[in-house]
Write a protein that holds these residues in place. Sequence first.
Motif, short mmCIF file in Angstrom:
data_model
loop_
_atom_site.label_atom_id
_atom_site.label_comp_id
_atom_site.label_asym_id
_atom_site.label_seq_id
_atom_site.Cartn_x
_atom_site.Cartn_y
_atom_site.Cartn_z
N LEU B 168 0.72 -1.36 0.16
CA LEU B 168 -0.08 0.23 -0.36
C LEU B 168 0.35 1.30 0.05
O LEU B 168 0.64 2.18 -0.93
CB LEU B 168 -1.30 0.03 1.44
CG LEU B 168 -1.61 -1.00 1.20
CD1 LEU B 168 -2.58 -1.21 2.28
CD2 LEU B 168 -2.92 -0.64 -0.20
N ALA B 169 1.68 1.16 1.16
CA ALA B 169 2.39 1.96 1.01
C ALA B 169 4.00 2.10 -1.03
O ALA B 169 3.59 3.79 -0.93
CB ALA B 169 4.06 1.64 1.70
N ALA B 172 0.93 4.34 -2.27
CA ALA B 172 0.97 5.70 -2.15
C ALA B 172 2.08 6.88 -2.78
O ALA B 172 1.01 7.87 -3.22
CB ALA B 172 0.37 5.75 -0.76
N ASN B 173 3.07 6.08 -2.51
CA ASN B 173 3.90 6.80 -2.44
C ASN B 173 5.59 6.19 -3.40
O ASN B 173 5.75 5.73 -1.98
CB ASN B 173 4.75 8.29 -0.98
CG ASN B 173 5.09 9.18 -1.96
OD1 ASN B 173 6.37 9.11 -1.88
ND2 ASN B 173 5.27 10.35 -1.09
N LEU B 175 8.60 6.77 -4.30
CA LEU B 175 9.63 7.66 -3.51
C LEU B 175 10.10 7.74 -2.01
O LEU B 175 11.06 6.87 -1.42
CB LEU B 175 9.58 9.05 -4.17
CG LEU B 175 10.76 9.46 -3.16
CD1 LEU B 175 11.97 9.33 -3.86
CD2 LEU B 175 10.89 11.68 -3.64
N ALA B 176 8.85 7.53 -1.12
CA ALA B 176 8.82 7.58 0.15
C ALA B 176 9.02 5.91 0.75
O ALA B 176 9.54 5.98 1.53
CB ALA B 176 7.38 7.60 1.03
N ALA B 177 8.99 5.44 -0.69
CA ALA B 177 8.37 3.94 0.61
C ALA B 177 10.07 3.24 0.04
O ALA B 177 10.68 2.81 1.11
CB ALA B 177 7.39 2.77 -0.73
N ARG B 178 10.43 3.68 -1.33
CA ARG B 178 12.24 3.49 -1.04
C ARG B 178 13.04 4.48 -0.66
O ARG B 178 13.73 3.57 0.45
CB ARG B 178 12.36 3.79 -2.87
CG ARG B 178 11.77 2.94 -4.19
CD ARG B 178 12.33 4.27 -5.25
NE ARG B 178 14.07 3.26 -5.75
CZ ARG B 178 14.39 3.71 -6.24
NH1 ARG B 178 14.24 5.10 -7.61
NH2 ARG B 178 15.56 2.59 -6.55
N LEU B 179 12.38 5.22 0.18
CA LEU B 179 13.14 6.14 1.40
C LEU B 179 13.38 5.12 3.09
O LEU B 179 14.02 5.52 3.64
CB LEU B 179 12.70 7.49 1.15
CG LEU B 179 13.80 7.96 0.28
CD1 LEU B 179 12.67 9.55 0.61
CD2 LEU B 179 14.90 7.76 0.25
#
Lengths: 241, 290
Positions: B168-169, B172-173, B175-179
Amino acid sequence: MLSTEAPLLSVADLTSAYGRIEALHGLSLHVGAREIVALVGGNGAGKTTLLRALSGVQPVTGGRVSFEGADITRASPHARVRAGIAQVPEGRQIFTPLTIEDNLRLGAYLRKDKEIAEDLERVYGLFPVLKERRRNPAGGLSGGQQQMLAIGRALMSRPKLLLLDEPSMGLAPVLVDQVFEIIARLRDTDDVTIFLVEQNAFAALSIADRGYVIETGEIAMSGPGNELLTDDRVREAYLGV
Amino acid sequence: MAEFLQFCVSGLTVGAVYALVALGFTIIYNASDVVNFAQGEFVMIGGMATVFLTAAGVPLPLAALIAIAAAMVVGLALHRLAIEPARGASPVTLIIITIGASIFLRGLAQVVFDRQFHSLPSFSGDTPIQFGGAAILPQSFWVLAGAGIIVLALWAFFNRTLLGKAVLATAANRLAARLVGINTSFVVGFSFVVSAAIGAIAGILVTPITLTSYDIGTLLALKGFAAAMLGGMGNPLGAIVGGLAVGLLEAFGAGYLSSTYKDAIAFIVILGVLFVMPGGLFGRASVERV
């Protein structure tokens, strides 16, 4: 442990490009353990590009990044998080449809230890407003609260090095002070090394041990935070005085 | 009334299959922005592989498991060999790649299997159950129960497990998931494997009712895609409602108007709904991603 001389993070001759347009032209800097280092510069100077390259989400075309003495130039983003680098990205980038607690829990995605619940309580202690609304979707938070959530999420990975990209952007002045106060405190309470990128040069240099000034993808100046604050060129270009 | 009930049951049965195909579209679309037009081929592989394995003497439950595993391997291969190397390409390019993969899998199925229609014996007999004047095939209950269990399992996975939340993350995003350390390439590959398994299960459950052959995937992908669009692309609840709605529209269209135009009737209603609600029934205000 590291000797006091060996930097936690060192960047040497780093180049990075968007297609054929080079955004970083051989940038070098270092961040020592338990330091607060600020990188200031104008729009489009390459600040965000540098932080993304440090987290492994922006391709690097040349140069070298090492963390705790190990070469991580080509490491995957998750390998870097596991090594201890966390980032609070520009524009917060929280998972808006997920709950606040899920956002924080995902910050500890790579951790397998038993102390995650403990750290969750510590983050709630740091930002009580997040605890009140823990079951709500994160998208309902105000800008300042989202910034706190983004910082909390990054802390959940127990980073050694925390990268912060424009933490003051879009915040009311009173909140800016609050966020910087928290950042400055993290070094003492959590032993986190901080590398901070800001357009708000005054706020950033005020809490920094050292600072770098970046101009068009290169380091133009460096020195102790308070010296840069009083430097005429810095004052003219970035502080508007 | 008996007639109405009969159409309802047959519509819901076929609709459950469309819903599962639409869910497969949704899972992959959310994780990767790719609309996977090879989704129908997973349904075909599930049915055809089970048919050929049981014909070779493998007991049905084991044959079904092997067929699901085979579809999952195909799903993983599709991601690793076709989608992952084109990472960063535009969504249109990726869609064309999945159409190509769909044609390739259909061709391969003609060689590995054959070009005939096949069926499987019903799991619990062919004696219809009389209910309110309607005759319901026992296999219909298998299809509906199977779809229900898959939906519940998916709900639990996305809401109760860390990996589910990581998917889900990523949706949703990215870039943020990779970070935060989520391996987004793994998440996308995983979503292909899960979608393949769902498609294969649907194919196995429905084969005793609708028969299967190497080329059933095309129309199923089209119906599943229409169902996903009707519900609102990217919304799992929308996919389920959309799938059931398309199935019911077909059944009522065929029953009350004309069986010749049952596909056309369903598509005309979908076009009408999308004309008024471009985002679909449960669509987000804007589906544009930057």
